[in-house]
Design a protein around this motif. Structure first.
Motif, PDB file in Angstrom:
ATOM      1  N   PHE A   1       0.855  -1.194   0.000  1.00 12.74           N
ATOM      2  CA  PHE A   1       0.000   0.000   0.000  1.00 12.74           C
ATOM      3  C   PHE A   1       0.887   1.238   0.000  1.00 12.74           C
ATOM      4  CE2 PHE A   1      -2.254   3.393   2.182  1.00 12.74           C
ATOM      5  CZ  PHE A   1      -3.423   3.439   1.446  1.00 12.74           C
ATOM      6  N   SER A   2       0.574   2.171  -0.899  1.00  8.06           N
ATOM      7  CA  SER A   2       1.428   3.348  -1.035  1.00  8.06           C
ATOM      8  C   SER A   2       0.858   4.515  -0.228  1.00  8.06           C
ATOM      9  CB  SER A   2       1.567   3.736  -2.509  1.00  8.06           C
ATOM     10  OG  SER A   2       2.278   4.944  -2.586  1.00  8.06           O
ATOM     11  N   TRP A   3       1.487   4.763   0.911  1.00  7.99           N
ATOM     12  CA  TRP A   3       1.095   5.922   1.729  1.00  7.99           C
ATOM     13  C   TRP A   3       1.479   7.218   1.012  1.00  7.99           C
ATOM     14  CZ3 TRP A   3      -1.804   5.930   6.052  1.00  7.99           C
ATOM     15  CH2 TRP A   3      -2.033   4.702   6.667  1.00  7.99           C
ATOM     16  N   THR A   4       2.543   7.178   0.259  1.00  9.51           N
ATOM     17  CA  THR A   4       2.987   8.368  -0.466  1.00  9.51           C
ATOM     18  C   THR A   4       1.901   8.823  -1.440  1.00  9.51           C
ATOM     19  OG1 THR A   4       5.226   7.508  -0.316  1.00  9.51           O
ATOM     20  CG2 THR A   4       4.853   9.265  -1.904  1.00  9.51           C
ATOM     21  N   THR A   5       1.374   7.851  -2.214  1.00 10.03           N
ATOM     22  CA  THR A   5       0.321   8.183  -3.184  1.00 10.03           C
ATOM     23  C   THR A   5      -0.926   8.695  -2.468  1.00 10.03           C
ATOM     24  OG1 THR A   5       1.165   6.401  -4.569  1.00 10.03           O
ATOM     25  CG2 THR A   5      -1.003   7.262  -5.126  1.00 10.03           C
TER      26      THR A   5
ATOM     27  N   PHE B   1      -1.184  10.146   0.502  1.00  5.08           N
ATOM     28  CA  PHE B   1      -0.991  11.498   1.040  1.00  5.08           C
ATOM     29  C   PHE B   1      -0.942  12.542  -0.070  1.00  5.08           C
ATOM     30  CE2 PHE B   1      -0.026   9.543   5.108  1.00  5.08           C
ATOM     31  CZ  PHE B   1      -0.536  10.476   5.991  1.00  5.08           C
ATOM     32  N   THR B   2      -0.382  12.175  -1.203  1.00  7.60           N
ATOM     33  CA  THR B   2      -0.375  13.116  -2.329  1.00  7.60           C
ATOM     34  C   THR B   2      -1.810  13.444  -2.753  1.00  7.60           C
ATOM     35  OG1 THR B   2       1.729  12.202  -3.090  1.00  7.60           O
ATOM     36  CG2 THR B   2       0.468  13.471  -4.693  1.00  7.60           C
TER      37      THR B   2
ATOM     38  N   GLU C   1      -3.494  15.592  -0.054  1.00 11.73           N
ATOM     39  CA  GLU C   1      -3.009  16.983  -0.099  1.00 11.73           C
ATOM     40  C   GLU C   1      -3.739  17.770  -1.188  1.00 11.73           C
ATOM     41  OE1 GLU C   1       1.178  16.805  -0.785  1.00 11.73           O
ATOM     42  OE2 GLU C   1       1.542  15.762   1.104  1.00 11.73           O
TER      43      GLU C   1
ATOM     44  N   MET D   1      -7.829  17.987   0.004  1.00 14.12           N
ATOM     45  CA  MET D   1      -8.322  18.451   1.298  1.00 14.12           C
ATOM     46  C   MET D   1      -8.478  19.979   1.328  1.00 14.12           C
ATOM     47  SD  MET D   1      -6.944  17.201   4.963  1.00 14.12           S
ATOM     48  CE  MET D   1      -7.436  15.537   4.633  1.00 14.12           C
TER      49      MET D   1
ATOM     50  N   LEU E   1      -6.725  16.624   8.825  1.00 10.79           N
ATOM     51  CA  LEU E   1      -6.703  15.148   8.923  1.00 10.79           C
ATOM     52  C   LEU E   1      -6.206  14.740  10.304  1.00 10.79           C
ATOM     53  CD1 LEU E   1      -6.963  12.440   7.296  1.00 10.79           C
ATOM     54  CD2 LEU E   1      -4.535  12.674   6.816  1.00 10.79           C
TER      55      LEU E   1
ATOM     56  N   VAL F   1      -5.689   8.237   9.534  1.00 11.83           N
ATOM     57  CA  VAL F   1      -6.029   7.531   8.294  1.00 11.83           C
ATOM     58  C   VAL F   1      -5.537   6.099   8.417  1.00 11.83           C
ATOM     59  CG1 VAL F   1      -3.937   8.420   7.175  1.00 11.83           C
ATOM     60  CG2 VAL F   1      -5.762   7.502   5.772  1.00 11.83           C
TER      61      VAL F   1
END
Lengths: 194, 201
Positions: B98-102, B104-105, B108, B111, B117, B120
Motif C-alpha cells: 500500500f502506497s502511503w505516499t500516493t 498522502f499526495t 493533499e 483536502m 486530517l 487515516v
C-alpha cells in the motif's frame, strides 16, 4: 433303377465326399467364422471403450500433474515468502518493528517520542503478528519521507494506521512540526525458519 | 413304333454329370478356401485388437496409479491449507505494498483548507481496499467538499461520512470511509512485493 439313383450309386464316394466337404464348410461358417467375426466386433468395441478410458486417464493424469506442479510452485513461493521476506523469528520481528523503525525515523529527521510493542496470534494461521505503536514528532515533509522510505525498505513492515495529533496547524503541506502516531505490524512464523 | 429301351444299362450323358460334380467340387473348394482365409484374417485381427486392448488397459492402469500417487500429495485438505496460506500471504503483500505516499499526495490535493486530517488507516477486506479517515472541519459543508474532491479524483468511491460529532469548539469531527483504487507502485527490491499464486482445492 432311376437315372439319379444310378448316377449316385456309380459315383457315391465322390458325391459323399463333396457333401461332407460342403456340410463341413457350412459348419465351419456357422460355428467358427461367424462367432469369430462376432467376437472380433465385440473386442473392437471393447478396445474403443478402452481407448476412451485411456484418453480420460491421460486427461486426469495431466490435471493431477498440473495440480501437483501448482502445489509445488505455491509451496515454493510460500516457503520463499516465509523464509526470505518475513522476519524469521520473534527477535527479528521485534527488532524490525522497534529498532529499525526508530532508526528509519531518525534518518528521516523525525524525533522518536515513544513506542509500544505487542505480539499476537493470528487466527487460523501459523504466523504471529508483531504490533508496534510508534509516536514520532517532526515536520510534515519528514513524515512523508519517512513513509516513503518504509514503503521502499526490504523489511516487511506494514503501516496499518497513521494518526496526526492536533497542533496549531496539521494541515498537510505545512511545515509545522506535528505529532504522528503509527500503528505498524509485521508477521513471523510461529516456528523459526532458516 | 416301339418306344421302350430294352437295355439293362442304358447310356446317359456322363459328361454333364461329371461337369456338375466338378462344379460342386469347385464350389466346395472355394468355400473351403474362403472359410480358411476368413478364419486366418479374423484370428489375426482379433489378436491385434486384443494386443491393443491389453496395451491400453495396461497404460490406463499405469496412469491411474500415477494419478493416485499424485493425488496423495494434493488432497483437498492440503490444497485448502495451501490456498488459505497463499490468500493470507497475498493479503499481507497487498497491505505491505500500500502506497502511503500516493495516498498522502491525493489527500493533499483534495483536502480543503478548513479540513484537518486526524487519522487515516487502510483496510483490505474481501479484495476491496478501504480507507478510513478521521477529519476535523469547521463545517459539515467542508466535509462534503472534501468528499466531493475525493470522488473527483476517480481513486475513491462509495465515499461517505459514517460518523459525525460536533465538538465543543463548534468544529465537526467526521469519520469518512471510502473504497480506494490504489495505484500499485513498482515493487521495491526485496520488499516482499508481488503476489503469490493461488492454490485451488
Amino acid at each position: 433303377m432311376r437315372l439319379w439313383s444310378r448316377v449316385y450309386q456309380e459315383r457315391r464316394p465322390v458325391i459323399v465326399a463333396l457333401l461332407v466337404v460342403l456340410v463341413a464348410n457350412l459348419g465351419v461358417l456357422l460355428l467358427v467364422v461367424w462367432p469369430l467375426a462376432s467376437s472380433l466386433a465385440s473386442t473392437q468395441a471393447e478396445a474403443l471403450q478402452e481407448m476412451a478410458n485411456l484418453g480420460l486417464a491421460r486427461r486426469l493424469e495431466a490435471q493431477a500433474a498440473q495440480a501437483a506442479a501448482r502445489r509445488r510452485e505455491v509451496e515454493g513461493e510460500l516457503q520463499h515468502f516465509y523464509g526470505q521476506r518475513l522476519p524469521r523469528d520473534s527477535q527479528t520481528a521485534t527488532r524490525t518493528a522497534t529498532l529499525w523503525l526508530q532508526r528509519a525515523a531518525r534518518e528521516a529527521g523525525l524525533e522518536f517520542r515513544n513506542s509500544r510493542f505487542d505480539t499476537k496470534d493470528v487466527r487460523e494461521s501459523h504466523l504471529l503478528r508483531a504490533d508496534s505503536t510508534v509516536t514520532l514528532i517532526g515536520r510534515y515533509g519528514d513524515i512523508r519521507r519517512f513513509l516513503t522510505e518504509v514503503e521502499a525498505a526490504k523489511e516487511f513492515v506494514i503501516v496499518d494506521r497513521v494518526e496526526l495529533a492536533q497542533s496549531d496547524s496539521t494541515q498537510p503541506g505545512t511545515s509545522d512540526r506535528i505529532e504522528i502516531a503509527l500503528n505498524v505490524s509485521t508477521y513471523f512464523p510461529d516456528t523459526p525458519t532458516r | 413304333m416301339l418306344r421302350g429301351n430294352l437295355s439293362t444299362r442304358p447310356f446317359y450323358n456322363e459328361r454333364l454329370v461329371n461337369a456338375a460334380i466338378g462344379a460342386v467340387a469347385l464350389v466346395a473348394l472355394l468355400l473351403t478356401a474362403l472359410n480358411a482365409t476368413r478364419i486366418v484374417s479374423l484370428s489375426r485381427e482379433r489378436a491385434a485388437v486384443r494386443a491393443r486392448l491389453a496395451s491400453s488397459r495396461s497404460e490406463t492402469a499405469r496412469l491411474s496409479g500415477h494419478v493416485r500417487t499424485l493425488q496423495q500429495g494434493t488432497d483437498r485438505a492440503v490444497l485448502a491449507r495451501l490456498a488459505s496460506a497463499a490468500h493470507e500471504a497475498n493479503e499481507l503483500i497487498e497491505r505491505r505494498t500500500f502506497s502511503w505516499t500516493t495516498l498522502f499526495t491525493r489527500l493533499e490535493k483534495t483536502m480543503p483548507l478548513d479540513v484537518r486530517l486526524l487519522s487515516v488507516s487502510p483496510r483490505v477486506d474481501k479484495d476491496t481496499l478501504s480507507v478510513s479517515m478521521t477529519v476535523v472541519a469547521r463545517s459539515l459543508d467542508d466535509v462534503f467538499t472534501f468528499i466531493d474532491a475525493l470522488a473527483a479524483t476517480g481513486a475513491f468511491y462509495d465515499i461517505g461520512p459514517s460518523e459525525q460529532t460536533t465538538n465543543d469548539d463548534g468544529t465537526y469531527t467526521a469519520l469518512v470511509e471510502a473504497s480506494y483504487l490504489a495505484a500499485r507502485p513498482a515493487p521495491p527490491a526485496d520488499s516482499g512485493a508481488g503476489s503469490l499464486s493461488e492454490a485451488r482445492p
